[in-house]
Write a protein that holds these residues in place. Structure first.
Motif, PDB file in Angstrom:
ATOM      1  N   GLN A   1       0.823  -1.199   0.000  1.00  0.00           N
ATOM      2  CA  GLN A   1       0.000   0.000   0.000  1.00  0.00           C
ATOM      3  C   GLN A   1       0.864   1.257   0.000  1.00  0.00           C
ATOM      4  O   GLN A   1       0.633   2.192  -0.771  1.00  0.00           O
ATOM      5  CB  GLN A   1      -0.921   0.013   1.217  1.00  0.00           C
ATOM      6  N   ARG A   2       1.877   1.284   0.846  1.00  0.00           N
ATOM      7  CA  ARG A   2       2.747   2.454   0.933  1.00  0.00           C
ATOM      8  C   ARG A   2       3.592   2.613  -0.325  1.00  0.00           C
ATOM      9  O   ARG A   2       3.876   3.739  -0.740  1.00  0.00           O
ATOM     10  CB  ARG A   2       3.629   2.353   2.180  1.00  0.00           C
ATOM     11  N   VAL A   3       3.990   1.492  -0.917  1.00  0.00           N
ATOM     12  CA  VAL A   3       4.729   1.562  -2.182  1.00  0.00           C
ATOM     13  C   VAL A   3       3.906   2.295  -3.229  1.00  0.00           C
ATOM     14  O   VAL A   3       4.400   3.179  -3.940  1.00  0.00           O
ATOM     15  CB  VAL A   3       5.095   0.141  -2.673  1.00  0.00           C
ATOM     16  N   ASN A   4       2.638   1.948  -3.346  1.00  0.00           N
ATOM     17  CA  ASN A   4       1.783   2.584  -4.348  1.00  0.00           C
ATOM     18  C   ASN A   4       1.511   4.051  -4.029  1.00  0.00           C
ATOM     19  O   ASN A   4       1.328   4.857  -4.938  1.00  0.00           O
ATOM     20  CB  ASN A   4       0.482   1.802  -4.495  1.00  0.00           C
ATOM     21  N   LEU A   5       1.501   4.412  -2.747  1.00  0.00           N
ATOM     22  CA  LEU A   5       1.368   5.820  -2.380  1.00  0.00           C
ATOM     23  C   LEU A   5       2.603   6.612  -2.820  1.00  0.00           C
ATOM     24  O   LEU A   5       2.489   7.757  -3.268  1.00  0.00           O
ATOM     25  CB  LEU A   5       1.165   5.952  -0.870  1.00  0.00           C
ATOM     26  N   VAL A   6       3.776   5.990  -2.681  1.00  0.00           N
ATOM     27  CA  VAL A   6       5.009   6.635  -3.160  1.00  0.00           C
ATOM     28  C   VAL A   6       4.961   6.798  -4.678  1.00  0.00           C
ATOM     29  O   VAL A   6       5.297   7.861  -5.220  1.00  0.00           O
ATOM     30  CB  VAL A   6       6.255   5.826  -2.738  1.00  0.00           C
ATOM     31  N   LEU A   7       4.533   5.747  -5.371  1.00  0.00           N
ATOM     32  CA  LEU A   7       4.444   5.815  -6.830  1.00  0.00           C
ATOM     33  C   LEU A   7       3.478   6.911  -7.283  1.00  0.00           C
ATOM     34  O   LEU A   7       3.716   7.576  -8.299  1.00  0.00           O
ATOM     35  CB  LEU A   7       4.011   4.461  -7.392  1.00  0.00           C
ATOM     36  N   ASP A   8       2.391   7.088  -6.542  1.00  0.00           N
ATOM     37  CA  ASP A   8       1.446   8.157  -6.876  1.00  0.00           C
ATOM     38  C   ASP A   8       2.143   9.517  -6.905  1.00  0.00           C
ATOM     39  O   ASP A   8       1.787  10.388  -7.702  1.00  0.00           O
ATOM     40  CB  ASP A   8       0.302   8.203  -5.854  1.00  0.00           C
ATOM     41  N   ARG A   9       3.132   9.685  -6.043  1.00  0.00           N
ATOM     42  CA  ARG A   9       3.827  10.968  -5.945  1.00  0.00           C
ATOM     43  C   ARG A   9       4.902  11.149  -7.006  1.00  0.00           C
ATOM     44  O   ARG A   9       5.121  12.251  -7.502  1.00  0.00           O
ATOM     45  CB  ARG A   9       4.452  11.111  -4.547  1.00  0.00           C
ATOM     46  N   ILE A  10       5.590  10.072  -7.354  1.00  0.00           N
ATOM     47  CA  ILE A  10       6.764  10.226  -8.221  1.00  0.00           C
ATOM     48  C   ILE A  10       6.458  10.055  -9.703  1.00  0.00           C
ATOM     49  O   ILE A  10       7.228  10.542 -10.536  1.00  0.00           O
ATOM     50  CB  ILE A  10       7.888   9.249  -7.815  1.00  0.00           C
ATOM     51  N   ILE A  11       5.371   9.362 -10.056  1.00  0.00           N
ATOM     52  CA  ILE A  11       5.069   9.130 -11.471  1.00  0.00           C
ATOM     53  C   ILE A  11       4.898  10.443 -12.235  1.00  0.00           C
ATOM     54  O   ILE A  11       5.438  10.592 -13.350  1.00  0.00           O
ATOM     55  CB  ILE A  11       3.837   8.225 -11.629  1.00  0.00           C
ATOM     56  N   PRO A  12       4.166  11.444 -11.710  1.00  0.00           N
ATOM     57  CA  PRO A  12       4.057  12.715 -12.451  1.00  0.00           C
ATOM     58  C   PRO A  12       5.410  13.368 -12.718  1.00  0.00           C
ATOM     59  O   PRO A  12       5.629  13.942 -13.794  1.00  0.00           O
ATOM     60  CB  PRO A  12       3.191  13.589 -11.535  1.00  0.00           C
TER      61      PRO A  12
END
Length: 258
Positions: free
Chosen positions: A124-135
Motif C-alpha cells: 500500500q505504501r509503495v503505491n502511495l510513493v508511486l502516486d507521488r513520483i510518477i508525475p
C-alpha cells in the motif's frame, strides 16, 4: 565477588561498544546507492541523491537504492530488479533495502522493499510513493522523482506498520482545524451560558384544559423518492505487488508505466 562483577560489567561494555562499531562499519561499507546505467542523472544530481539516500539509510538502517536501464529489449523489470538485489545483498552483506528500478526504454518502473522494509514499506505504501513520483517521471524530472522516493518512503516508514500514512487524521492542517473548531466550540458554549438560562416556554402561557383546541390530526400527504446513480470506481493504480527474487528473498512492491 565485587571485583568479579566489576570485571564482568567492563567486559560487557566493551563487547557492546565493539558490536555497535561493527554494525556501523558494516552499514557504512555501502558506499554506492545510485546505479544510473541509463545516464539519466548528472554528476551533481548523483552526488546530491547519494547524500540524501545515505542520510535516510542511516536513519532507518535500510539502504535506499536506485537502478536504471535503457535496454530497448522488452524484459521483466521485476526479474531484473530481483537479480540485481540478490547480487547486491551478497556483496554488501545487507538485506534491508528500498530499491527503485526503472527501464527508460520501456518506461517501466518498480519500487520494492526488502528485509524490514517489506513491512515498513508495504504494498500500500509503495503505491502511495508511486502516486507521488510518477508525475515527476512523466515530466522527465528523474532526479526530483528519485529524491521524492527517498524522503516520502522514509516518512512513511516512521509510521506503525499497517497504518495509512496519508490518513487525514495525520495531516497537520486537519489537526489544526480540529483544534480551532474545538476551541471555538468551547468559547461559544461559555459565552452562551454566561447570559443565564431561559426558563419560559410555550407551555408556560398555554392552558391545555381550558383552550378551544378539541383535537389533533396528523395526516400523511405524499412521499417523494429520489434516485441516485452510484458511480463505479475507475481502474488504474499500481500493479504487480510483492513477490520473491530468484534467490528466495521476499519483498513488497508495486510497478507502473510512466
Amino acid at each position: 565477588m565485587r571485583n568479579f562483577q566489576a570485571k564482568w560489567l567492563v567486559t560487557l561494555c566493551f563487547l557492546l561498544i565493539f558490536m555497535a562499531i561493527g554494525g556501523v562499519s558494516a552499514f557504512a561499507a555501502v558506499d554506492q546507492r545510485v546505479y544510473d546505467n541509463a545516464n539519466l542523472l548528472s554528476e551533481s544530481e548523483i552526488a546530491e541523491l547519494e547524500a540524501v539516500a545515505a542520510e535516510h539509510s542511516s536513519k532507518h538502517g535500510t539502504d535506499f537504492l536506485f537502478l536504471t536501464s535503457e535496454d530497448p529489449e522488452a524484459f521483466d523489470v521485476v526479474d531484473y530488479m530481483g537479480d540485481f538485489y540478490d547480487e547486491w545483498a551478497v556483496e554488501n552483506g545487507q538485506e534491508n533495502a528500498v530499491l527503485l528500478t526503472m527501464n527508460i526504454a520501456t518506461r517501466d518502473v518498480y519500487l520494492a522493499g526488502f528485509g524490514t522494509a517489506e513491512t515498513t514499506l508495504d504494498n500500500q505504501r509503495v503505491n502511495l510513493v508511486l502516486d507521488r513520483i510518477i508525475p515527476e517521471m512523466q515530466r522527465g524530472d528523474y532526479a526530483g522523482a528519485f529524491r521524492e522516493t527517498v524522503t516520502t518512503a522514509s516518512r512513511y516508514m516512521e509510521f506503525r506498520p499497517g497504518v495509512n500514512p496519508e490518513n487525514i487524521f495525520f495531516k497537520n492542517w486537519f489537526q489544526l482545524a480540529v483544534a480551532l473548531l474545538l476551541g471555538g466550540g468551547i468559547v461559544g458554549f461559555m459565552v452562551y451560558n454566561s447570559g443565564g438560562r431561559v426558563t419560559t416556554t410555550a407551555s408556560t402561557y398555554f392552558d391545555g384544559d381550558n383552550s378551544r383546541v378539541t383535537g389533533k390530526l396528523d395526516q400523511f400527504r405524499n412521499k417523494t423518492i429520489s434516485r441516485r446513480k452510484v458511480p463505479k470506481k475507475s481502474g488504474g493504480g499500481g500493479g504487480f505487488g510483492g513477490g520473491s527474487t530468484g534467490g528466495g528473498r521476499s519483498f513488497s512492491g508495486g510497478g507502473r508505466k510512466f
